[in-house]
Design a protein around this motif. Sequence first.
Motif, PDB file in Angstrom:
ATOM      1  N   GLU A 125      49.724  36.737  35.715  1.00 40.44           N
ATOM      2  CA  GLU A 125      49.594  36.638  37.171  1.00 40.44           C
ATOM      3  C   GLU A 125      49.422  38.020  37.794  1.00 40.44           C
ATOM      4  N   TRP A 126      50.129  39.014  37.244  1.00 40.97           N
ATOM      5  CA  TRP A 126      49.992  40.374  37.774  1.00 40.97           C
ATOM      6  C   TRP A 126      48.568  40.882  37.559  1.00 40.97           C
ATOM      7  N   ASN A 127      48.024  40.641  36.376  1.00 46.79           N
ATOM      8  CA  ASN A 127      46.649  41.060  36.094  1.00 46.79           C
ATOM      9  C   ASN A 127      45.662  40.317  36.991  1.00 46.79           C
ATOM     10  N   ASP A 128      45.929  39.043  37.243  1.00 47.23           N
ATOM     11  CA  ASP A 128      45.086  38.250  38.140  1.00 47.23           C
ATOM     12  C   ASP A 128      45.141  38.825  39.556  1.00 47.23           C
ATOM     13  N   LEU A 129      46.324  39.207  39.994  1.00 46.31           N
ATOM     14  CA  LEU A 129      46.497  39.825  41.309  1.00 46.31           C
ATOM     15  C   LEU A 129      45.652  41.095  41.417  1.00 46.31           C
ATOM     16  N   ARG A 130      45.748  41.949  40.423  1.00 49.25           N
ATOM     17  CA  ARG A 130      44.972  43.193  40.410  1.00 49.25           C
ATOM     18  C   ARG A 130      43.466  42.897  40.426  1.00 49.25           C
ATOM     19  N   ALA A 131      43.060  41.896  39.679  1.00 49.56           N
ATOM     20  CA  ALA A 131      41.632  41.562  39.581  1.00 49.56           C
ATOM     21  C   ALA A 131      41.070  41.052  40.910  1.00 49.56           C
ATOM     22  N   ARG A 132      41.911  40.511  41.750  1.00 49.80           N
ATOM     23  CA  ARG A 132      41.465  39.933  43.021  1.00 49.80           C
ATOM     24  C   ARG A 132      41.484  40.931  44.186  1.00 49.80           C
ATOM     25  N   MET A 133      42.022  42.101  43.950  1.00 48.60           N
ATOM     26  CA  MET A 133      42.097  43.108  45.010  1.00 48.60           C
ATOM     27  C   MET A 133      40.792  43.897  45.097  1.00 48.60           C
ATOM     28  N   PRO A 134      40.382  44.269  46.301  1.00 46.53           N
ATOM     29  CA  PRO A 134      39.197  45.123  46.435  1.00 46.53           C
ATOM     30  C   PRO A 134      39.471  46.495  45.813  1.00 46.53           C
ATOM     31  N   ALA A 135      38.404  47.202  45.495  1.00 45.54           N
ATOM     32  CA  ALA A 135      38.502  48.465  44.757  1.00 45.54           C
ATOM     33  C   ALA A 135      39.491  49.450  45.359  1.00 45.54           C
ATOM     34  N   ASP A 136      39.512  49.624  46.667  1.00 47.21           N
ATOM     35  CA  ASP A 136      40.398  50.656  47.203  1.00 47.21           C
ATOM     36  C   ASP A 136      41.846  50.165  47.341  1.00 47.21           C
ATOM     37  N   LEU A 137      42.075  48.844  47.227  1.00 46.61           N
ATOM     38  CA  LEU A 137      43.459  48.340  47.229  1.00 46.61           C
ATOM     39  C   LEU A 137      44.012  48.154  45.837  1.00 46.61           C
ATOM     40  N   VAL A 138      43.164  47.992  44.862  1.00 47.72           N
ATOM     41  CA  VAL A 138      43.659  47.809  43.494  1.00 47.72           C
ATOM     42  C   VAL A 138      44.452  49.034  43.032  1.00 47.72           C
ATOM     43  N   THR A 139      44.126  50.191  43.585  1.00 45.84           N
ATOM     44  CA  THR A 139      44.854  51.407  43.215  1.00 45.84           C
ATOM     45  C   THR A 139      46.298  51.387  43.718  1.00 45.84           C
ATOM     46  N   VAL A 140      46.599  50.529  44.676  1.00 50.32           N
ATOM     47  CA  VAL A 140      47.953  50.399  45.208  1.00 50.32           C
ATOM     48  C   VAL A 140      48.827  49.589  44.235  1.00 50.32           C
ATOM     49  N   ILE A 141      48.216  48.675  43.492  1.00 47.61           N
ATOM     50  CA  ILE A 141      48.940  47.762  42.604  1.00 47.61           C
ATOM     51  C   ILE A 141      49.163  48.437  41.237  1.00 47.61           C
ATOM     52  N   PRO A 142      50.443  48.617  40.845  1.00 48.67           N
ATOM     53  CA  PRO A 142      50.713  49.265  39.535  1.00 48.67           C
ATOM     54  C   PRO A 142      50.097  48.495  38.367  1.00 48.67           C
ATOM     55  N   THR A 143      49.758  49.213  37.318  1.00 47.34           N
ATOM     56  CA  THR A 143      49.198  48.567  36.114  1.00 47.34           C
ATOM     57  C   THR A 143      50.285  48.203  35.145  1.00 47.34           C
TER      58      THR A 143
END
Length: 143
Positions: A125-143
């Motif tokens: 689910e965390w990876n899915d969350l990251r995949a759904r974020m736009p490019a400049d917001l994905v950097t906010v979500i930890p890997t």
Amino acid sequence: MVATGFASFDTTVDKTNRLLKEIEEAYGWPKERRKQSYAALRAVLHQLRDRLTVDEAVQFGAQLPMLVRGIYYEGWRPAETPVKMHSEEFYRRIRHEFPYSIHGDIEQLVHTVLETLQRHISEGEWNDLRARMPADLVTVIPT
């Protein structure tokens, strides 16, 4: 542990308190600042929820403890989502909803809350969350 006499309530209160304690420990706040850890969690969850599509918001919310899920959905207007926002707007909205002064910047607070949440969400689910974020917001979500 809180004893309500109803096992699922006791469990969700315990899980929520552990989540808030993890935020406090990671940020270096004493337990006496529980209102701040709650406000930080609430502000981050609301902006994250508002940025997601309705389907993704529901999938993410399903992973949260029952009490935290209530916080997450509080005030939600699904017909008005997703709210298009870039990272600066995301941080600004969180800062607006978080009424306390903090050491450091709002980015550090958001990172702390998201890292804590990540430990309570499945990896898929965390990876899915990251995949759904736009490019400049994905950097906010930890890997």
